[in-house]
Enzyme design. Structure first.
Site, mmCIF file in Angstrom:
data_model
loop_
_atom_site.group_PDB
_atom_site.id
_atom_site.type_symbol
_atom_site.label_atom_id
_atom_site.label_comp_id
_atom_site.label_asym_id
_atom_site.label_seq_id
_atom_site.Cartn_x
_atom_site.Cartn_y
_atom_site.Cartn_z
ATOM 1 N N GLY A 194 21.556 -48.107 -12.542
ATOM 2 C CA GLY A 194 23.327 -48.184 -11.798
ATOM 3 C C GLY A 194 22.952 -47.232 -10.689
ATOM 4 N N GLY A 237 20.639 -46.478 -7.415
ATOM 5 C CA GLY A 237 20.351 -47.287 -6.399
ATOM 6 C C GLY A 237 18.730 -46.256 -6.838
ATOM 7 N N LEU A 238 18.537 -46.220 -7.980
ATOM 8 C CA LEU A 238 16.647 -46.157 -7.728
ATOM 9 C C LEU A 238 15.310 -46.646 -8.336
ATOM 10 C CD1 LEU A 238 17.679 -42.515 -9.368
ATOM 11 C CD2 LEU A 238 17.217 -43.272 -6.923
ATOM 12 N N ALA A 297 14.003 -53.340 -10.343
ATOM 13 C CA ALA A 297 13.398 -53.886 -9.490
ATOM 14 C C ALA A 297 11.930 -53.388 -10.192
ATOM 15 C CB ALA A 297 12.961 -53.828 -7.944
ATOM 16 N N ALA A 298 11.937 -51.946 -10.523
ATOM 17 C CA ALA A 298 10.523 -51.458 -11.121
ATOM 18 C C ALA A 298 10.568 -51.981 -12.559
ATOM 19 C CB ALA A 298 11.264 -49.912 -11.869
ATOM 20 N N ASP A 304 13.111 -53.204 -3.291
ATOM 21 C CA ASP A 304 13.091 -52.746 -4.406
ATOM 22 C C ASP A 304 11.490 -53.467 -5.056
ATOM 23 O OD1 ASP A 304 15.371 -51.631 -3.351
ATOM 24 O OD2 ASP A 304 16.429 -52.339 -5.334
HETATM 25 C C1 MEV Z 1 19.299 -51.676 -2.998
HETATM 26 O O1 MEV Z 1 18.679 -50.701 -3.261
HETATM 27 C C2 MEV Z 1 19.040 -51.994 -0.731
HETATM 28 C C3 MEV Z 1 19.937 -52.870 -0.364
HETATM 29 O O2 MEV Z 1 19.914 -52.842 0.758
HETATM 30 C C4 MEV Z 1 20.068 -54.247 -1.063
HETATM 31 C C5 MEV Z 1 18.409 -55.081 -0.601
HETATM 32 O O3 MEV Z 1 17.635 -54.191 0.308
HETATM 33 O O4 MEV Z 1 18.161 -56.268 -1.752
HETATM 34 C C6 MEV Z 1 21.520 -52.412 -1.138
#
Ligand code: MEV
Length: 304
Positions: A92, A94-95, A99-100, A141
């Protein structure tokens, strides 16, 4: 033991959802996963103390359960399997944690079955998981988690690696609050529905900043890269994606010598990324951010 790295978006989050270019790189830390045949399908997410049993869920319609089922179905793995995940990055923030996890699980399944999916195939399979958490992932991601490295990404065109003239020294700091990518992407979509011209203009500007940033990285123009990150942050803030805490962290980073900084990932909380000219400055920024109560770490990216 399978591994997939987390990521940091240097420029271009959100714009990438609208078909624009983003500049991103893999972190040196991420997710490890294992898969073993067992009597029943089970997923243990060690850092969060979560244990789930997909396919036996009764009333459990939690996203994590649905995502595991979607991933196993996309992979075509029909037998019971015991999956184990551990993490060196927070969720949560943004890192690219989610996805990892997906990429590490696909790799763990490959280790179990002897299959050898390519990086692009792994990213595609992992999207089955990502779509549960966020309806319209750009794919950045999962692509960075499966490919690693530093480069430009655009949906449909994929990933173009770039060579940094000098490795980049970044400080990543948590704002202390998590955010949902799905919610933040919807937040931008609502603004887009109300005023498409304004949002499209912002996305177009972010695209130009990301492309210029890629040239700055290739030519080792760090001060320019920092300035472009600051401009990108202002545009993201104009889309109401920043928070008071992120602005405070930016102030601290700037005071301690950062060349530029911005929110990274979906915003609305999550993490800040700051660019430092050298290791010593990075340490000073890290210490100052930690003294203010933020969890921060220094990472070098783009080294050959
Ligand atoms: C999330 O890491 C990045 C966003 O641009 C969402 C996406 O690209 O799917 C916010």
């Amino acid at each position: 033991m399978a591994f997939a790295p987390g990521k940091v978006i240097l420029l271009g989050e959100h714009a990438v959802v609208y078909g624009r270019t983003a500049l991103a790189c893999a972190l040196d830390r991420g997710i490890t996963a294992t898969a073993e045949r067992s009597a029943r399908t089970h997923l243990r997410l060690e850092p969060w103390g979560l244990s789930i049993t997909p396919f036996e869920r009764g009333d459990d319609h939690a996203d994590i359960t649905l995502a595991t089922e979607a991933l196993l179905a996309a992979y075509g793995f029909g037998e019971p399997v015991s999956l184990f995940v551990s993490a060196q990055i927070p969720a949560g923030n943004g890192l690219g944690c989610s996805a990892a996890i997906a990429v590490a699980l696909v790799r763990a399944l490959d280790e179990l079955t002897g299959a050898a999916h390519t990086a692009d195939e792994i990213a595609d399979l992992s999207l089955a998981w990502e779509r549960v958490f966020h309806g319209t992932p750009s794919g950045i991601d999962t692509t960075i988690a499966s490919r690693g490295g530093l480069g430009l990404f655009r949906t449909g065109e994929g990933f173009s690696p770039i060579l940094a003239r000098h490795p980049l020294t970044l400080v990543v700091a948590s704002s202390g609050t998590t955010s949902s990518t799905k919610t933040m992407v919807e937040h931008v979509a609502t603004q887009h529905a109300r005023n498409p011209e304004r949002v499209e203009r912002a996305m177009e500007s972010i695209d130009a900043l990301a492309r210029n940033a890629s040239l700055a990285v290739e030519h080792g123009r760090l001060a320019e890269l920092g300035a472009l990150m600051d401009l990108n942050h202002s545009l993201l803030a104009s889309l109401m994606l920043s928070t008071e805490r992120l602005e405070t962290l930016r102030g601290i980073a700037r005071e301690h010598g950062a060349l530029g900084s911005k929110l990274t990932g979906a915003g609305g909380g999550g993490a800040l990324v700051a660019l430092a000219v050298d290791d010593e400055t990075a340490r000073a920024i890290e210490v100052a951010l930690k003294a203010d109560g933020s969890e921060a770490f220094v990472v070098k990216v783009g080294a050959p």
